[in-house]
Scaffold this motif. Structure first.
Motif, PDB file in Angstrom:
ATOM      1  N   SER A 158      -0.530 -24.368   9.636  1.00 22.40           N
ATOM      2  CA  SER A 158      -1.204 -23.849   8.434  1.00 22.40           C
ATOM      3  C   SER A 158      -1.249 -22.335   8.359  1.00 22.40           C
ATOM      4  O   SER A 158      -1.802 -21.770   7.415  1.00 22.40           O
ATOM      5  CB  SER A 158      -2.633 -24.405   8.369  1.00 22.40           C
ATOM      6  N   GLY A 159      -0.656 -21.642   9.349  1.00 22.82           N
ATOM      7  CA  GLY A 159      -0.591 -20.185   9.283  1.00 22.82           C
ATOM      8  C   GLY A 159      -1.894 -19.512   9.652  1.00 22.82           C
ATOM      9  O   GLY A 159      -2.846 -20.144  10.118  1.00 22.82           O
ATOM     10  N   GLY A 160      -1.917 -18.182   9.435  1.00 24.32           N
ATOM     11  CA  GLY A 160      -3.086 -17.385   9.774  1.00 24.32           C
ATOM     12  C   GLY A 160      -3.865 -16.973   8.543  1.00 24.32           C
ATOM     13  O   GLY A 160      -3.905 -17.692   7.537  1.00 24.32           O
ATOM     14  N   LEU A 161      -4.448 -15.778   8.600  1.00 30.21           N
ATOM     15  CA  LEU A 161      -5.317 -15.302   7.535  1.00 30.21           C
ATOM     16  C   LEU A 161      -4.663 -14.264   6.639  1.00 30.21           C
ATOM     17  O   LEU A 161      -5.282 -13.791   5.684  1.00 30.21           O
ATOM     18  CB  LEU A 161      -6.593 -14.694   8.152  1.00 30.21           C
ATOM     19  N   SER A 162      -3.416 -13.897   6.944  1.00 29.11           N
ATOM     20  CA  SER A 162      -2.780 -12.819   6.189  1.00 29.11           C
ATOM     21  C   SER A 162      -2.412 -13.255   4.775  1.00 29.11           C
ATOM     22  O   SER A 162      -1.980 -14.386   4.548  1.00 29.11           O
ATOM     23  CB  SER A 162      -1.544 -12.318   6.930  1.00 29.11           C
ATOM     24  N   ILE A 163      -2.603 -12.336   3.842  1.00 25.08           N
ATOM     25  CA  ILE A 163      -2.321 -12.494   2.413  1.00 25.08           C
ATOM     26  C   ILE A 163      -3.061 -13.702   1.828  1.00 25.08           C
ATOM     27  O   ILE A 163      -2.441 -14.711   1.435  1.00 25.08           O
ATOM     28  CB  ILE A 163      -0.807 -12.568   2.122  1.00 25.08           C
ATOM     29  N   PRO A 164      -4.396 -13.619   1.736  1.00 20.05           N
ATOM     30  CA  PRO A 164      -5.191 -14.736   1.204  1.00 20.05           C
ATOM     31  C   PRO A 164      -4.853 -15.107  -0.232  1.00 20.05           C
ATOM     32  O   PRO A 164      -5.076 -16.244  -0.648  1.00 20.05           O
ATOM     33  CB  PRO A 164      -6.637 -14.243   1.334  1.00 20.05           C
ATOM     34  N   THR A 165      -4.283 -14.169  -1.007  1.00 17.17           N
ATOM     35  CA  THR A 165      -3.910 -14.501  -2.386  1.00 17.17           C
ATOM     36  C   THR A 165      -2.821 -15.559  -2.442  1.00 17.17           C
ATOM     37  O   THR A 165      -2.601 -16.187  -3.482  1.00 17.17           O
ATOM     38  CB  THR A 165      -3.423 -13.245  -3.146  1.00 17.17           C
ATOM     39  N   MET A 166      -2.141 -15.758  -1.311  1.00 15.04           N
ATOM     40  CA  MET A 166      -1.118 -16.800  -1.247  1.00 15.04           C
ATOM     41  C   MET A 166      -1.664 -18.082  -0.635  1.00 15.04           C
ATOM     42  O   MET A 166      -0.909 -18.995  -0.300  1.00 15.04           O
ATOM     43  CB  MET A 166       0.079 -16.306  -0.440  1.00 15.04           C
ATOM     44  N   GLY A 167      -2.986 -18.146  -0.494  1.00 16.08           N
ATOM     45  CA  GLY A 167      -3.606 -19.384  -0.032  1.00 16.08           C
ATOM     46  C   GLY A 167      -3.966 -19.439   1.429  1.00 16.08           C
ATOM     47  O   GLY A 167      -4.350 -20.505   1.931  1.00 16.08           O
TER      48      GLY A 167
END
Length: 391
Positions: A158-167
């Protein structure tokens, strides 16, 4: 609904894992709350996706457990992914040493991964949120906002926290904690710096200018371009060093890497006593930058009026420019997240949680972060394959 493998996250690592497992005959379902698969792939590399680095080795990765990444990276090297790209007829270019980009658009990489999933029989289901996860006998029960699925294996990609605008969300870290894994502190990596108001104002006329520098922090040094922006400092040099810089410590910039400014200026003073520092800088830096530096430091006198100690002070200002950033732009623009699921709780061979059979963590959610230049995608491919071969 029952499948063999549920993968949460339709990004680089998740799709790679899905195709790998599907080709082994496993029934695979990929879930993602986003509308499009591979969103970070699509925006990476200026829309052309720096999909790997031919020189990627474990030395280009940060982790509290530095040896963890060795196994996966050795078993799935950059050439293996390049072979896949070439089999799909995707043209590519090498922009810097080892850094491979699509000659066309990043969408070609996403399409390739989705095609591989289709050929392998792996289903990719978008706009599907996961509400709860429970361990059950023989596997896991995953409740979504539309149905409930059971699976023998569960992969968190599920990835990390970078670029929250992309979910981006902390979902993966929450799952790790739920099942007793440690999550190391996270922070933004490969991210531009912000500046205090006085320095920001002084450098404002330079916005948009890029120059080659050497940046040093926490004992690490990178020779790459620096980009002055309206918000602060960016460009490859700043992104690279941001992963090592610690708040409160200085960031040291050499504006003339490979030169000895003190020796240069002394030689120029002997040859042209009426010459100026600005004339010297005009030969090595953009004129706009030279003017800002001379106005800032008051370097206006003829060189014959500078003692050797004065020339050394000028050289130090140019080659050991110590900045104390206000901070970074944070997750809003960060390319990666440092920290994450503690690798000491995972198998380096398979990415499986050591105390929770059937639960796997791959990609950015894990505490393995690469340097700028395609290394993070290589970790996504390698960790995805490592898990996909056993789930």
């Amino acid at each position: 609904m029952h499948v063999d493998v549920v993968i949460i996250g339709a990004g680089a690592a998740g799709l790679m894992c899905a195709a790998t497992a599907g080709y082994r005959g496993r029934r695979v379902l990929v879930l993602d709350h986003a509308r499009k698969a591979g969103q970070k792939i699509l925006m990476s590399g200026g829309g052309r996706c720096n999909f790997t680095n031919l020189n990627s080795t474990p030395n280009q990765f940060l982790s509290a457990n530095p040896r963890f990444c060795i196994s996966a990276l050795k078993r799935y090297p950059p050439q293996a992914f390049l072979d896949l790209v070439e089999r799909h007829g995707i043209e590519h270019v090498e922009k810097a040493a080892g850094q491979l980009f699509c000659a066309g658009k990043a969408k070609e990489i996403v399409d390739m991964l989705l095609t591989e999933c289709e050929w392998a029989g792996a289903e990719v289901r978008m706009t599907t949120g996961v509400t709860t996860i429970d361990a059950i006998e023989g596997g896991y029960r995953i409740a979504t906002d539309s149905d409930t699925i059971t699976a023998e294996s569960l992969v968190i990609a599920s990835g990390g926290l970078s670029i929250p605008t992309m979910g981006a969300t902390p979902f993966g870290y929450e799952v790790a904690r739920q099942f007793g894994l440690e999550v190391l502190p996270t922070r933004a990596g490969l991210v531009p710096f912000t500046l205090h108001p006085d320095l920001k104002e002084r450098l404002a006329p330079l916005a948009g200018m890029s120059i080659a520098v050497a940046a040093t922090a926490s004992g690490m040094r990178f020779e790459e371009p620096l980009l002055f922006t309206h918000r602060g400092l960016s460009g490859p040099a700043m992104l690279q060093i941001s992963s090592f810089w610690q708040p409160g410590e200085p960031l040291v910039i050499d504006l003339l890497p490979g030169r000895d400014a003190a020796m240069d200026l002394a030689a120029r003073r002997a040859a042209r006593p009426q010459g100026t520092v600005l004339q010297y800088l005009d030969e090595h830096l953009p004129r706009r930058l030279g003017r800002v530096l001379c106005d800032w430091h008051g370097w206006s006198r003829p060189l014959q009026e500078y003692a050797q100690s004065d020339l050394q002070a000028v050289a130090d200002a140019l080659q050991h420019w110590a900045i104390h950033p206000a901070g970074t732009e944070g997750y809003r623009t960060a390319e990666v997240t440092l920290g994450g699921v503690d690798t000491r709780g995972l198998s380096s061979q398979t990415m499986e949680a050591q105390r929770q059979p059937g639960l796997f963590f791959i990609g950015e959610v894990v505490d393995v972060t690469g340097h700028l230049g395609g290394h993070n995608f290589q970790w996504a491919w390698a960790s995805g394959v490592a898990a996909g071969q056993v789930v």
